[in-house]
Design a protein around this motif. Sequence first.
Motif, mmCIF file in Angstrom:
data_model
loop_
_atom_site.group_PDB
_atom_site.id
_atom_site.type_symbol
_atom_site.label_atom_id
_atom_site.label_comp_id
_atom_site.label_asym_id
_atom_site.label_seq_id
_atom_site.Cartn_x
_atom_site.Cartn_y
_atom_site.Cartn_z
ATOM 1 N N LEU A 178 1.378 -1.389 0.269
ATOM 2 C CA LEU A 178 -0.181 -0.050 -0.168
ATOM 3 C C LEU A 178 1.099 1.326 0.094
ATOM 4 C CD1 LEU A 178 -2.987 -1.177 2.533
ATOM 5 C CD2 LEU A 178 -2.670 -0.919 0.334
ATOM 6 N N VAL A 179 1.485 0.863 1.035
ATOM 7 C CA VAL A 179 2.751 2.110 0.784
ATOM 8 C C VAL A 179 3.314 2.766 -0.780
ATOM 9 C CG1 VAL A 179 5.008 2.675 1.717
ATOM 10 C CG2 VAL A 179 3.347 2.110 3.040
ATOM 11 N N ILE A 180 3.935 1.298 -1.498
ATOM 12 C CA ILE A 180 4.248 1.680 -2.692
ATOM 13 C C ILE A 180 3.129 2.015 -3.693
ATOM 14 C CG2 ILE A 180 5.510 0.643 -4.296
ATOM 15 C CD1 ILE A 180 7.331 -1.623 -2.321
ATOM 16 N N LEU A 181 2.034 1.890 -3.420
ATOM 17 C CA LEU A 181 1.083 2.593 -4.611
ATOM 18 C C LEU A 181 1.342 3.772 -4.103
ATOM 19 C CD1 LEU A 181 -1.341 -0.871 -4.340
ATOM 20 C CD2 LEU A 181 0.401 -0.056 -6.716
ATOM 21 N N SER A 182 1.121 3.837 -2.981
ATOM 22 C CA SER A 182 0.628 5.299 -2.512
ATOM 23 C C SER A 182 1.795 6.386 -2.986
ATOM 24 C CB SER A 182 0.295 5.584 -1.079
ATOM 25 O OG SER A 182 -0.604 4.391 -1.092
ATOM 26 N N GLY A 183 2.569 5.578 -2.742
ATOM 27 C CA GLY A 183 4.265 6.818 -3.243
ATOM 28 C C GLY A 183 3.751 6.574 -4.765
ATOM 29 N N GLY A 184 3.712 6.032 -5.021
ATOM 30 C CA GLY A 184 3.705 5.928 -6.688
ATOM 31 C C GLY A 184 2.557 7.165 -7.579
ATOM 32 N N LEU A 185 1.470 7.332 -6.484
ATOM 33 C CA LEU A 185 0.439 8.261 -7.081
ATOM 34 C C LEU A 185 1.187 9.048 -6.434
ATOM 35 C CD1 LEU A 185 -2.597 6.353 -5.277
ATOM 36 C CD2 LEU A 185 -2.180 6.334 -8.221
ATOM 37 N N LEU A 186 1.594 9.198 -5.740
ATOM 38 C CA LEU A 186 1.924 10.326 -4.560
ATOM 39 C C LEU A 186 2.421 11.699 -6.668
ATOM 40 C CD1 LEU A 186 1.783 10.448 -1.306
ATOM 41 C CD2 LEU A 186 0.630 11.936 -2.551
ATOM 42 N N THR A 187 3.633 10.271 -6.047
ATOM 43 C CA THR A 187 4.994 10.732 -7.256
ATOM 44 C C THR A 187 4.515 11.191 -8.802
ATOM 45 O OG1 THR A 187 6.502 9.168 -6.225
ATOM 46 C CG2 THR A 187 7.263 10.680 -8.545
ATOM 47 N N GLY A 188 3.592 11.025 -9.325
ATOM 48 C CA GLY A 188 2.965 10.968 -10.620
ATOM 49 C C GLY A 188 2.007 12.690 -10.665
ATOM 50 N N GLY A 189 1.875 12.914 -9.262
ATOM 51 C CA GLY A 189 1.335 14.400 -9.259
ATOM 52 C C GLY A 189 2.220 15.611 -8.470
ATOM 53 N N TYR A 190 3.258 14.986 -8.232
ATOM 54 C CA TYR A 190 4.262 16.035 -8.867
ATOM 55 C C TYR A 190 5.485 16.515 -9.692
ATOM 56 C CZ TYR A 190 8.200 13.092 -6.710
ATOM 57 O OH TYR A 190 8.357 11.757 -6.100
ATOM 58 N N VAL A 191 5.152 15.156 -10.328
ATOM 59 C CA VAL A 191 5.683 15.365 -11.668
ATOM 60 C C VAL A 191 5.114 15.525 -12.634
ATOM 61 C CG1 VAL A 191 6.215 13.973 -14.089
ATOM 62 C CG2 VAL A 191 7.436 13.426 -11.888
ATOM 63 N N TYR A 192 3.616 15.703 -13.221
ATOM 64 C CA TYR A 192 2.507 16.306 -13.607
ATOM 65 C C TYR A 192 2.815 17.803 -13.691
ATOM 66 C CZ TYR A 192 -2.168 17.530 -14.795
ATOM 67 O OH TYR A 192 -2.959 17.960 -15.787
ATOM 68 N N ARG A 193 2.640 18.067 -12.158
ATOM 69 C CA ARG A 193 2.944 19.992 -11.859
ATOM 70 C C ARG A 193 3.803 20.317 -12.546
ATOM 71 N NH1 ARG A 193 3.689 21.881 -6.353
ATOM 72 N NH2 ARG A 193 3.841 23.607 -7.692
ATOM 73 N N ILE A 194 5.005 19.454 -12.670
ATOM 74 C CA ILE A 194 6.314 20.398 -13.669
ATOM 75 C C ILE A 194 5.920 20.213 -15.183
ATOM 76 C CG2 ILE A 194 8.738 20.372 -13.511
ATOM 77 C CD1 ILE A 194 7.768 20.736 -10.772
ATOM 78 N N VAL A 195 5.492 18.848 -15.623
ATOM 79 C CA VAL A 195 4.965 18.828 -17.118
ATOM 80 C C VAL A 195 4.392 19.872 -17.527
ATOM 81 C CG1 VAL A 195 4.880 17.446 -18.669
ATOM 82 C CG2 VAL A 195 6.381 16.262 -16.940
ATOM 83 N N ALA A 196 3.207 19.785 -16.907
ATOM 84 C CA ALA A 196 2.189 20.450 -17.167
ATOM 85 C C ALA A 196 2.376 21.932 -17.017
ATOM 86 C CB ALA A 196 0.824 20.509 -16.541
ATOM 87 N N ALA A 197 3.098 22.191 -16.187
ATOM 88 C CA ALA A 197 3.865 23.952 -16.172
ATOM 89 C C ALA A 197 4.500 24.491 -17.455
ATOM 90 C CB ALA A 197 3.825 24.486 -14.557
ATOM 91 N N ALA A 198 5.588 23.611 -17.644
ATOM 92 C CA ALA A 198 6.995 23.326 -19.159
ATOM 93 C C ALA A 198 5.899 23.033 -19.662
ATOM 94 C CB ALA A 198 7.319 21.805 -18.644
ATOM 95 N N LEU A 199 4.690 22.671 -19.933
ATOM 96 C CA LEU A 199 3.780 22.551 -21.313
ATOM 97 C C LEU A 199 2.865 24.166 -21.710
ATOM 98 C CD1 LEU A 199 2.757 18.500 -21.791
ATOM 99 C CD2 LEU A 199 4.573 20.352 -22.670
#
Length: 471
Positions: A404-425
């Motif tokens: 559960l920790v691994i899956l939750s961490g993956g979702l949170l990581t996707g959140g901040y990676v999306y923030r960067i990519v969306a802002a750059a685009l």
Amino acid sequence: MLLAFVAGGRHAQRIALGALALWLVIAFAIALQVQRGGAPLAYLIGGWQPPLGMALRADGLSAAMLLTGAVVLLAVALFGRAPYATPRGAQETRAAYAYWCFLPALAASLAAAFLGGDLFNLFVALEMLTFTALALACLDGKPSQFKSELRYLLFALIGSVLYLLGAGLLYGAHGTLDIALLAGRTRADAPTLVAGALMTAGLIAKMALFPLHLWLPPAHAGAPAAASALLSGLVVKGAFVLLLRLWFWVLPAPVVLNGGTLLAALGAAAILIGSVVALRQERLKLLVAYSTVAQMGYLFLMFPLLAAGDAETASRAWLGGVLQAVSHALAKAAMFLGAGLIAASLGHDRVAALGGAARVMPITVIAFAMGGLSLMGLPPSGGFGAKWLLLRASVETGQWWWSLVILSGGLLTGGYVYRIVAAALAPPAPGCEARPVPRAQELCVLALALASILLGLVPLKDLGLVRVGAP
């Protein structure tokens, strides 16, 4: 390093690049020999057997980390050719001189940390790592850098004191600090327990494991991009390899069985809290720095899985943990170098104002996103392979809560990676003009990101190198 120190100027750059390229060849040869032979390599310094002498040992873990360090260091060195070059006829700068002198020093420190077979000499290797990384982090000479790096130095020195106290206790109790000899002598007695606790506390302080992570984000915020890539990708891995040697080669089984869950709990807290704090950051480098705090937590989930599983499950957890360390080194080095290029192009690293970056430097933004995919654990990246192996091991050992920790961490990581990519685009803000960056630097970032992705395409049977000499 000494040759670069004496030669200086353009000669120092050529010497450092040549030495690091040779180091990559040697690291590849060592890894190939270990995998083909199916057994660790050993070299007795001066021909003296431990405990009177010292032995260098290359098993699968050290060979894999040595090769990873060589790849990342050479890529960072090529990345630094533009900002730390000394053109013909120009006066040499202090930053360029220090950069090309300390890169080979960092390589030597990593080699000593990965290959050392004696707990005291591994302490010396960690001290070498600390001071070379500190020098690289302070290259620009800004007062803000000295303040943040002083905090790093204090944490590192406190960790060194704790580690050295524990090593002294082990030596007093068992008469040797050679890892191979200690493996058959330690018992779950008071000196060994206290020594293990002190050494573990010192090492996790150097690794910036939660809650001893307070030095790492400020250290990255003021450091040059190349130094941040090395500090996050490689320097903390030296302490991690030593922690693995201590726990699974030296400490007795009851300590590992009972203490592994505590380390994994700290790792789980690092994953969740570090990811949430990263999501809230407004500066790009701080976001990537807190991501490092979170990603380091995954390395500690392997501890209870190794202790509680059967041979096959433990082998799977071991491979997953080491693969996570390697893929994180490649991906995070790419992300820090990419963040440095974005900041240099835009003149700032504010997440909300990254608009237009993808138009000016599409290669850098793509490489940053690829590194983020590996951290998220999406296929076919190396991060996916690592997290999948840890997920399987956690389910097979009945410790499903780590999954559960691994899956939750993956979702949170996707959140901040999306923030960067969306802002750059996003389109650029009015009056904001991004400057182009050298294509050679972008290709270095892309190469590291591609390596982190392609690592996941390697069949598991071909990753048998990591299992050679495993505990």
